[in-house]
Write an enzyme that holds these catalytic residues in place. Structure first.
Site, mmCIF file in Angstrom:
data_model
loop_
_atom_site.group_PDB
_atom_site.id
_atom_site.type_symbol
_atom_site.label_atom_id
_atom_site.label_comp_id
_atom_site.label_asym_id
_atom_site.label_seq_id
_atom_site.Cartn_x
_atom_site.Cartn_y
_atom_site.Cartn_z
ATOM 1 N N ARG A 199 13.577 -4.714 -3.624
ATOM 2 C CA ARG A 199 12.458 -5.240 -5.101
ATOM 3 C C ARG A 199 13.397 -6.160 -5.086
ATOM 4 N NH1 ARG A 199 14.089 0.944 -5.749
ATOM 5 N NH2 ARG A 199 12.389 2.118 -4.933
ATOM 6 N N GLY A 226 6.319 6.647 -4.349
ATOM 7 C CA GLY A 226 7.522 7.006 -3.580
ATOM 8 C C GLY A 226 8.461 7.620 -4.772
ATOM 9 N N HIS A 227 8.133 8.802 -5.348
ATOM 10 C CA HIS A 227 9.316 8.998 -6.136
ATOM 11 C C HIS A 227 10.946 9.754 -5.573
ATOM 12 C CE1 HIS A 227 5.884 10.257 -9.105
ATOM 13 N NE2 HIS A 227 6.555 8.269 -9.350
ATOM 14 N N ASP A 261 8.713 2.188 -10.134
ATOM 15 C CA ASP A 261 9.766 2.300 -9.700
ATOM 16 C C ASP A 261 11.054 2.429 -11.172
ATOM 17 O OD1 ASP A 261 9.001 2.079 -7.615
ATOM 18 O OD2 ASP A 261 9.301 -0.255 -7.434
ATOM 19 N N LYS A 281 11.367 7.151 -12.415
ATOM 20 C CA LYS A 281 10.699 7.906 -12.957
ATOM 21 C C LYS A 281 10.971 10.127 -12.074
ATOM 22 C CE LYS A 281 6.568 6.502 -12.063
ATOM 23 N NZ LYS A 281 6.776 5.179 -11.382
ATOM 24 N N THR A 295 0.865 -1.998 -1.062
ATOM 25 C CA THR A 295 1.964 -0.841 0.719
ATOM 26 C C THR A 295 1.470 -0.672 2.114
ATOM 27 O OG1 THR A 295 1.002 0.773 -0.684
ATOM 28 C CG2 THR A 295 3.348 0.080 -1.674
ATOM 29 N N GLN A 305 3.773 4.574 -10.170
ATOM 30 C CA GLN A 305 3.648 3.151 -10.523
ATOM 31 C C GLN A 305 3.869 3.087 -12.239
ATOM 32 O OE1 GLN A 305 -0.238 4.529 -8.862
ATOM 33 N NE2 GLN A 305 1.522 4.286 -6.688
ATOM 34 N N THR A 350 8.072 1.510 1.347
ATOM 35 C CA THR A 350 8.307 0.791 2.028
ATOM 36 C C THR A 350 9.408 0.150 2.531
ATOM 37 O OG1 THR A 350 7.880 -1.330 0.074
ATOM 38 C CG2 THR A 350 5.958 0.384 1.094
ATOM 39 N N ASN A 373 0.740 5.621 -2.269
ATOM 40 C CA ASN A 373 1.441 4.590 -2.169
ATOM 41 C C ASN A 373 2.879 4.644 -3.158
ATOM 42 O OD1 ASN A 373 0.022 5.314 -4.277
ATOM 43 N ND2 ASN A 373 -0.524 2.985 -5.024
HETATM 44 P P1 IMP Z 1 -1.335 -0.296 -3.993
HETATM 45 O O1 IMP Z 1 -0.786 0.384 -4.771
HETATM 46 O O2 IMP Z 1 -0.905 -0.579 -2.207
HETATM 47 O O3 IMP Z 1 -2.099 -1.464 -3.219
HETATM 48 O O4 IMP Z 1 0.167 -2.124 -4.327
HETATM 49 C C1 IMP Z 1 -0.332 -3.080 -5.369
HETATM 50 C C2 IMP Z 1 0.347 -3.492 -5.771
HETATM 51 O O5 IMP Z 1 1.072 -2.058 -6.715
HETATM 52 C C3 IMP Z 1 2.238 -4.094 -4.866
HETATM 53 O O6 IMP Z 1 2.440 -4.867 -5.501
HETATM 54 C C4 IMP Z 1 2.721 -2.654 -4.472
HETATM 55 O O7 IMP Z 1 3.833 -3.199 -4.440
HETATM 56 C C5 IMP Z 1 2.920 -1.819 -5.817
HETATM 57 N N1 IMP Z 1 3.146 -0.165 -5.762
HETATM 58 C C6 IMP Z 1 2.624 0.212 -5.674
HETATM 59 N N2 IMP Z 1 2.610 1.863 -5.987
HETATM 60 C C7 IMP Z 1 4.102 1.576 -6.494
HETATM 61 C C8 IMP Z 1 5.013 1.750 -6.606
HETATM 62 O O8 IMP Z 1 4.872 3.585 -6.539
HETATM 63 N N3 IMP Z 1 6.259 1.590 -7.255
HETATM 64 C C9 IMP Z 1 6.055 0.267 -7.318
HETATM 65 N N4 IMP Z 1 5.206 -0.888 -7.000
HETATM 66 C C10 IMP Z 1 4.052 -0.389 -6.603
#
Ligand code: IMP
Length: 422
Positions: free
Chosen positions: A303, A40-41, A13, A16, A129, A223, A299, A38
């Protein structure tokens, strides 16, 4: 523009999406190489807000080719929804989108397992997520995953899917969760597969040919560095390599074809999900949330927020080989005074210059702060760095010096025009 890897230097976040959108103006091809929906840009284009999850942000510009590389985990149903949503907004999607036949699929049992594992962990949950990302990469590593190439062969896909659903239903039932209906999933996925078929290709070969022709490629990271499966704050991480190396493995483009690494970092720090955030500060979080900022694009979660952490970003510079920096959200600090910067950690009486590998140790690190006066005026309308308040300029310069890479961009708002080049 040279072939550029764009990386988040914090916990994701970092803004980017906007920087990618700005850089895409000079690129021919934009590649996603890891993660899934997961991500979200958020991109604001002509006063309209677009949130992209799987499709590279380059899709908003005409004449750019967007590639979803082999390292991405793709939920085909979600991808079709994203394509159709963008088309409704007038974005043309056809030959400008390519999907690797080697990319792994996210299936409903991955999402169900993701949810169950989180539930069972209770307070120790990761805060995922719930998009099934961990279980999908788990299947990939275990060599039991289904890929886009399988989806393109309906008979084979159905057979493999049936076996996978049988296996996963026993696990889900043992966990007390609802089993997955094979027929429904099979139909839904094959329908999505038919819609995606025109985009499926060997993207490795496509990228190599494009590079031979002198095309310029932007690798858009999803990420951030500290969510990397190897280098992040394990186990509170995602399941892919979010650091620069992931761009090579996740696209099939070798390291020597990469020309520069651009790190994107916020002027402060945020994190969603669980895990240590050494500089977390409730007062700063309150201020930013009251401004309507810092809610997740995927989601909607608020934050967690903290001060700029130079220990973390310096480490990120090292791991990724960051050459240049883009500082985003400088305007988030417009009315914050004083502003703190973390320049070291203290753990058990010892001063640390790098984040410890162990999650519990990181959680016990006490930040060592320096304080700078705030500029207490809006930066939104600045069109070039010289139009920024001098204290804001000094702050940006100082955090990039502490991070150890050259400052090349400052963002003071969500639109393309609010990007200052140095
Ligand atoms: P997952 O990728 O859904 O398995 O989540 C694992 C961790 O990465 C969690 O803390 C999520 O909140 C974080 N996460 C996953 N995708 C993003 C993103 O695009 N931005 C920020 N945090 C992320």
């Amino acid at each position: 523009m040279a072939n550029t890897i764009l990386i988040g230097a914090q916990w994701g976040d970092e803004g980017k999406g906007k920087i990618i959108d700005v850089l895409t103006g000079n690129a021919d091809i934009v590649v996603r190489s890891q993660g899934g929906n997961n991500a979200g840009h958020t991109v604001i284009h002509r006063d309209r807000k677009y949130i992209l999850h799987l499709i590279p942000s380059g899709i908003l510009r005409r004449g750019k080719v967007c590639v979803i590389g082999n390292g991405v985990v793709v939920d085909p149903v979600a991808l079709v929804v994203e394509i159709e949503g963008l088309r409704k907004l007038g974005i043309a999607i056809g030959r400008n989108l390519m999907l690797s036949d080697c990319a792994h699929l996210v299936l409903p049992y991955h999402r169900a397992l993701d949810e169950q594992r989180e539930l069972r962990k209770g307070h120790a949950r990761i805060g995922t997520t719930k998009r099934g990302i961990g279980p999908a990469y788990g299947d990939k590593a275990a060599r039991t995953g289904l890929r886009v190439s399988d989806l393109m062969q309906p008979t084979l896909f159905s057979k493999k899917l049936q076996a996978k659903i049988r296996e996963n239903n026993s696990i889900l039932q043992a966990l007390g969760a609802r089993p997955i209906n094979y027929r429904e999933v099979n139909e839904q996925y094959l329908a999505a597969g038919r819609k995606l078929a025109p985009f499926v290709a060997n993207t490795v070969v496509y990228l190599h040919r494009a590079l031979q022709q002198g095309k310029e490629v932007l690798f858009e990271g999803a990420q951030g560095t500290f969510l990397d499966i190897d280098h992040g704050t394990y186990p509170y991480v995602t399941s892919s390599n979010t650091t620069a190396g992931g761009a090579c493995t996740g696209s099939g483009v070798p390291p020597h074809r990469m020309d520069r690494v651009l790190g994107v970092m916020k002027a402060y720090t945020t994190r969603v999900g669980e895990g240590a955030l050494p500089t977390e500060d409730e007062g700063l979080a309150d201020t930013l949330h009251k401004m309507g900022r810092e809610f997740g694009a995927t989601t909607g979660r608020a934050r967690r927020c903290g001060w700029f952490d130079a220990v973390a970003t310096r480490y990120a510079t090292m791991i990724n080989g960051i050459d240049e920096l883009a500082i985003t959200n400088l305007d988030g600090l417009d009315h914050v005074d004083p502003i703190r910067i973390c320049i070291g950690y203290r753990l058990n009486g010892k001063r640390l210059k790098v984040p410890p590998c162990d999650a519990a140790q990181l959680a016990n690190c006490e930040p060592i702060y320096e304080e700078l006066p705030g500029w207490k005026e809006s930066t939104h309308t600045a069109k070039k760095p010289s139009q920024l308040p001098s204290k804001a300029r000094k702050y940006a310069k100082y955090i990039s010096e502490l991070t150890g890479a050259k400052l090349s961009m400052i963002s003071v708002g969500p639109s393309r025009g609010q990007t200052l080049f140095l």
